[in-house]
Enzyme design. Structure first.
Site, short mmCIF file in Angstrom:
data_model
loop_
_atom_site.label_atom_id
_atom_site.label_comp_id
_atom_site.label_asym_id
_atom_site.label_seq_id
_atom_site.Cartn_x
_atom_site.Cartn_y
_atom_site.Cartn_z
CD GLU A 25 -3.15 -0.50 0.17
OE1 GLU A 25 -3.64 0.64 0.28
OE2 GLU A 25 -3.49 -1.30 -0.72
CB ILE A 26 3.11 2.64 2.48
CG1 ILE A 26 1.88 2.61 3.40
CG2 ILE A 26 3.94 3.88 2.72
CD1 ILE A 26 0.93 3.76 3.24
#
Length: 161
Positions: A25-26
């Site tokens: 996600e990051i």
């Protein structure tokens, strides 16, 4: 690295899965330029990190470009914060609270037994509707390749079935 301990999380594979989710996600650049992703707002990049400065509550900042209030290591939408806060009796939106919410989301998708057992493909398939970066999510965002996710899981100390 997740802040919840393996004992609190339900085992090392759960912590490794959380780390894999954050990587997905990051991304590694932004993880390195933030508080390991826990203070990241949607739309952030390694070159242009958008960070919030208080863990007192979900920041609930709307990003018009992405039409989202997603925030934190697991990009939780603001509309879900209050219900998880009450359900899990969370004191704040701090790192351990974010870890606990992600584990609860995994549990709600009936994927926790797969995570614990190291059935990575099954676990990812069961939670891809929550995290847009996972294969098969279908949100129109970049989806990670399963081999890269497997590598991230193993690098975080996970064990495959």
């Amino acid at each position: 690295m997740s802040r919840i301990t393996p004992e609190q999380a339900g085992g090392q594979n759960v912590c490794a899965f959380l780390d894999m989710l954050a990587w997905s996600e990051i991304g590694p650049d932004l993880l390195a330029h933030s508080d390991d992703g826990y203070d990241v707002l949607v739309g952030s990049t390694g070159r242009d990190p958008l960070l919030f400065d208080s863990y007192a509550t979900h920041p609930n900042i709307y990003n018009r470009r992405f039409k989202s209030t997603a925030a934190g290591r697991y990009q939780l939408l603001g509309r879900y914060w209050e219900s998880y806060k009450a359900q899990l009796r969370l004191p704040d939106f701090g790192p351990v609270s974010q870890d606990r919410i992600a584990i609860q989301q995994i549990r709600e998708q009936h994927a926790l037994p797969d995570v614990i057992a190291g059935r990575l493909v099954d676990a990812i398939g069961n939670v891809s509707n929550i995290w847009a970066s996972l294969p098969g999510a279908g949100y129109g965002q970049h989806e990670q390749h399963i081999n890269d996710l497997r590598q991230a899981f193993l690098a975080a100390g996970g064990t495959l079935a």
